[in-house]
Design a protein around this motif. Sequence first.
Motif, PDB file in Angstrom:
ATOM      1  N   SER A  37       0.834  -1.195   0.000  1.00 37.08           N
ATOM      2  CA  SER A  37       0.000   0.000   0.000  1.00 37.08           C
ATOM      3  C   SER A  37       0.874   1.251   0.000  1.00 37.08           C
ATOM      4  O   SER A  37       1.899   1.313   0.682  1.00 37.08           O
ATOM      5  CB  SER A  37      -0.916  -0.016   1.217  1.00 37.08           C
ATOM      6  OG  SER A  37      -1.602   1.215   1.341  1.00 37.08           O
ATOM      7  N   PHE A  38       0.457   2.244  -0.771  1.00 35.05           N
ATOM      8  CA  PHE A  38       1.182   3.506  -0.863  1.00 35.05           C
ATOM      9  C   PHE A  38       0.203   4.652  -0.616  1.00 35.05           C
ATOM     10  O   PHE A  38       0.199   5.658  -1.324  1.00 35.05           O
ATOM     11  CB  PHE A  38       1.819   3.620  -2.255  1.00 35.05           C
ATOM     12  CG  PHE A  38       2.977   4.580  -2.340  1.00 35.05           C
ATOM     13  CD1 PHE A  38       3.941   4.646  -1.359  1.00 35.05           C
ATOM     14  CD2 PHE A  38       3.110   5.420  -3.433  1.00 35.05           C
ATOM     15  CE1 PHE A  38       5.008   5.520  -1.451  1.00 35.05           C
ATOM     16  CE2 PHE A  38       4.171   6.309  -3.550  1.00 35.05           C
ATOM     17  CZ  PHE A  38       5.128   6.348  -2.551  1.00 35.05           C
ATOM     18  N   ASN A  39      -0.626   4.472   0.409  1.00 33.35           N
ATOM     19  CA  ASN A  39      -1.784   5.349   0.606  1.00 33.35           C
ATOM     20  C   ASN A  39      -1.654   6.305   1.796  1.00 33.35           C
ATOM     21  O   ASN A  39      -2.477   7.200   1.939  1.00 33.35           O
ATOM     22  CB  ASN A  39      -3.051   4.507   0.791  1.00 33.35           C
ATOM     23  CG  ASN A  39      -3.361   3.659  -0.429  1.00 33.35           C
ATOM     24  OD1 ASN A  39      -3.255   4.137  -1.558  1.00 33.35           O
ATOM     25  ND2 ASN A  39      -3.729   2.410  -0.203  1.00 33.35           N
ATOM     26  N   ASP A  40      -0.642   6.116   2.635  1.00 30.80           N
ATOM     27  CA  ASP A  40      -0.565   6.887   3.871  1.00 30.80           C
ATOM     28  C   ASP A  40       0.338   8.111   3.730  1.00 30.80           C
ATOM     29  O   ASP A  40       1.336   8.099   3.000  1.00 30.80           O
ATOM     30  CB  ASP A  40      -0.036   6.012   5.009  1.00 30.80           C
ATOM     31  CG  ASP A  40      -0.926   4.809   5.270  1.00 30.80           C
ATOM     32  OD1 ASP A  40      -2.136   4.905   4.980  1.00 30.80           O
ATOM     33  OD2 ASP A  40      -0.414   3.774   5.733  1.00 30.80           O
ATOM     34  N   ALA A  41      -0.054   9.169   4.455  1.00 33.94           N
ATOM     35  CA  ALA A  41       0.806  10.344   4.689  1.00 33.94           C
ATOM     36  C   ALA A  41       1.254  11.041   3.412  1.00 33.94           C
ATOM     37  O   ALA A  41       2.418  11.397   3.244  1.00 33.94           O
ATOM     38  CB  ALA A  41       2.021   9.937   5.523  1.00 33.94           C
ATOM     39  N   TRP A  42       0.318  11.258   2.488  1.00 29.14           N
ATOM     40  CA  TRP A  42       0.596  12.122   1.342  1.00 29.14           C
ATOM     41  C   TRP A  42       0.372  13.576   1.757  1.00 29.14           C
ATOM     42  O   TRP A  42      -0.418  13.857   2.665  1.00 29.14           O
ATOM     43  CB  TRP A  42      -0.325  11.780   0.171  1.00 29.14           C
ATOM     44  CG  TRP A  42       0.045  10.518  -0.547  1.00 29.14           C
ATOM     45  CD1 TRP A  42      -0.379   9.248  -0.261  1.00 29.14           C
ATOM     46  CD2 TRP A  42       0.917  10.408  -1.682  1.00 29.14           C
ATOM     47  NE1 TRP A  42       0.174   8.349  -1.146  1.00 29.14           N
ATOM     48  CE2 TRP A  42       0.974   9.037  -2.032  1.00 29.14           C
ATOM     49  CE3 TRP A  42       1.642  11.324  -2.440  1.00 29.14           C
ATOM     50  CZ2 TRP A  42       1.735   8.570  -3.093  1.00 29.14           C
ATOM     51  CZ3 TRP A  42       2.405  10.863  -3.498  1.00 29.14           C
ATOM     52  CH2 TRP A  42       2.451   9.504  -3.815  1.00 29.14           C
ATOM     53  N   ILE A  43       1.026  14.488   1.079  1.00 29.91           N
ATOM     54  CA  ILE A  43       0.889  15.912   1.378  1.00 29.91           C
ATOM     55  C   ILE A  43       0.104  16.579   0.255  1.00 29.91           C
ATOM     56  O   ILE A  43       0.481  16.508  -0.915  1.00 29.91           O
ATOM     57  CB  ILE A  43       2.253  16.600   1.530  1.00 29.91           C
ATOM     58  CG1 ILE A  43       3.081  15.924   2.626  1.00 29.91           C
ATOM     59  CG2 ILE A  43       2.066  18.080   1.848  1.00 29.91           C
ATOM     60  CD1 ILE A  43       2.441  15.957   4.002  1.00 29.91           C
ATOM     61  N   TYR A  44      -1.011  17.203   0.632  1.00 28.15           N
ATOM     62  CA  TYR A  44      -1.808  17.990  -0.306  1.00 28.15           C
ATOM     63  C   TYR A  44      -2.005  19.369   0.288  1.00 28.15           C
ATOM     64  O   TYR A  44      -2.650  19.538   1.339  1.00 28.15           O
ATOM     65  CB  TYR A  44      -3.170  17.325  -0.554  1.00 28.15           C
ATOM     66  CG  TYR A  44      -4.147  18.216  -1.287  1.00 28.15           C
ATOM     67  CD1 TYR A  44      -3.962  18.537  -2.634  1.00 28.15           C
ATOM     68  CD2 TYR A  44      -5.239  18.779  -0.616  1.00 28.15           C
ATOM     69  CE1 TYR A  44      -4.848  19.386  -3.295  1.00 28.15           C
ATOM     70  CE2 TYR A  44      -6.128  19.615  -1.275  1.00 28.15           C
ATOM     71  CZ  TYR A  44      -5.925  19.917  -2.616  1.00 28.15           C
ATOM     72  OH  TYR A  44      -6.801  20.761  -3.268  1.00 28.15           O
ATOM     73  N   GLU A  45      -1.408  20.364  -0.346  1.00 30.30           N
ATOM     74  CA  GLU A  45      -1.494  21.753   0.113  1.00 30.30           C
ATOM     75  C   GLU A  45      -1.183  21.876   1.609  1.00 30.30           C
ATOM     76  O   GLU A  45      -1.981  22.387   2.399  1.00 30.30           O
ATOM     77  CB  GLU A  45      -2.873  22.343  -0.201  1.00 30.30           C
ATOM     78  CG  GLU A  45      -3.147  22.482  -1.690  1.00 30.30           C
ATOM     79  CD  GLU A  45      -4.456  23.210  -1.976  1.00 30.30           C
ATOM     80  OE1 GLU A  45      -5.252  23.375  -1.032  1.00 30.30           O
ATOM     81  OE2 GLU A  45      -4.676  23.603  -3.136  1.00 30.30           O
ATOM     82  N   THR A  64      -2.521  18.276  -6.810  1.00 27.20           N
ATOM     83  CA  THR A  64      -1.239  17.576  -6.711  1.00 27.20           C
ATOM     84  C   THR A  64      -1.031  17.041  -5.311  1.00 27.20           C
ATOM     85  O   THR A  64      -1.336  17.710  -4.318  1.00 27.20           O
ATOM     86  CB  THR A  64      -0.087  18.537  -7.078  1.00 27.20           C
ATOM     87  OG1 THR A  64      -0.263  18.988  -8.428  1.00 27.20           O
ATOM     88  CG2 THR A  64       1.251  17.840  -6.958  1.00 27.20           C
ATOM     89  N   ILE A  65      -0.497  15.819  -5.236  1.00 27.89           N
ATOM     90  CA  ILE A  65      -0.082  15.234  -3.969  1.00 27.89           C
ATOM     91  C   ILE A  65       1.392  14.856  -4.082  1.00 27.89           C
ATOM     92  O   ILE A  65       1.890  14.582  -5.175  1.00 27.89           O
ATOM     93  CB  ILE A  65      -0.934  13.992  -3.597  1.00 27.89           C
ATOM     94  CG1 ILE A  65      -0.847  12.924  -4.694  1.00 27.89           C
ATOM     95  CG2 ILE A  65      -2.371  14.386  -3.347  1.00 27.89           C
ATOM     96  CD1 ILE A  65      -1.553  11.618  -4.337  1.00 27.89           C
ATOM     97  N   GLU A  66       2.092  14.863  -2.952  1.00 28.48           N
ATOM     98  CA  GLU A  66       3.517  14.532  -2.972  1.00 28.48           C
ATOM     99  C   GLU A  66       3.898  13.773  -1.714  1.00 28.48           C
ATOM    100  O   GLU A  66       3.190  13.793  -0.700  1.00 28.48           O
ATOM    101  CB  GLU A  66       4.370  15.791  -3.121  1.00 28.48           C
ATOM    102  CG  GLU A  66       4.242  16.765  -1.974  1.00 28.48           C
ATOM    103  CD  GLU A  66       5.116  17.994  -2.163  1.00 28.48           C
ATOM    104  OE1 GLU A  66       5.588  18.545  -1.146  1.00 28.48           O
ATOM    105  OE2 GLU A  66       5.327  18.408  -3.327  1.00 28.48           O
ATOM    106  N   LYS A  67       5.063  13.109  -1.821  1.00 25.39           N
ATOM    107  CA  LYS A  67       5.501  12.271  -0.711  1.00 25.39           C
ATOM    108  C   LYS A  67       6.994  11.991  -0.861  1.00 25.39           C
ATOM    109  O   LYS A  67       7.495  11.839  -1.985  1.00 25.39           O
ATOM    110  CB  LYS A  67       4.705  10.958  -0.720  1.00 25.39           C
ATOM    111  CG  LYS A  67       4.923  10.051   0.461  1.00 25.39           C
ATOM    112  CD  LYS A  67       3.968   8.866   0.383  1.00 25.39           C
ATOM    113  CE  LYS A  67       4.047   8.011   1.615  1.00 25.39           C
ATOM    114  NZ  LYS A  67       3.091   6.888   1.589  1.00 25.39           N
TER     115      LYS A  67
END
Length: 280
Positions: A37-45, A64-67
């Motif tokens: 899973s690559f679903n946790d703790a993404w940064i959006y704004e 946009t989301i980033e990690k």
Amino acid sequence: MKVYRPYVALILIIILFLTMFLFHRLNERITVEQPSSFNDAWIYESTTIDLPIDLNIKPGQIYTIEKVLTTDFHEPQYLLIRSSLSNVSVYLEDVLIYEKTYGDTLDNPYASMWHMIRLPRHIDGQTITISFNSPYAAMSGQINEIFYGSEVMHHTYIRNTYGFRLLIGVISFFTGVLIMLSDFILTRKHDRGYAQLGLFVVLLSLWMIAESRMLQFYTGSTLLIGSLAYLSLPLFPIPLSSYLMDNVVTKYKPIFKYIKLFFFAQFFFVIVMYLTNTLD
């Protein structure tokens, strides 16, 4: 009732093999691990979010989301992204490494697609950025689950998760074809009811296949993937209405004529609006 010995032997053999199958050593079975899973703790704004999520985004707006990548990405990995009627761009340290856009030509409509992106080795500690945009209000802001792992992990995951849907659609398709053929094979006097029911099942199965999320394994045509469900939906009620009108109802038959005309009109309306670039 006399049972012949060959049948008894066949039954015993089937029971033997079923027993061997059911009581095998599970640890000897070849299996493929699930992608991670690559679903946790993404940064959006500047806000931390978890996927899947439906953000409040206006149609056409880029979001946009980033990690920051962990040590799991020291070796090559594949990302698996499911887009919902949206364009997708992937950046690694602000360098574009993958991009898919839709809607620019008639043979490249928006479609919900799988995206499998190969990432290079030794990128742990770097920032990955994923951008989406969709012209549709219902889909804009929607981000589905994301996974990472080997290519075979992703293929196995998709087949194990959605393969049953495709199987049901394919079985329904051939069942409908057999029902139509039975009109010519099993009956001396042709009965349109068989043909109508069979055609209904075939058209319904096309919608099921289109919604199985498995078409990308067999075709890369975004035109087929993006349009099959929408074209089969107004078609499959037509033979069903014909069957009900000819074989079931005794009253209100004109109503079913109007129903057929309505769905015919809807089908051609969808095609004309698309070919004239008026509506998707």
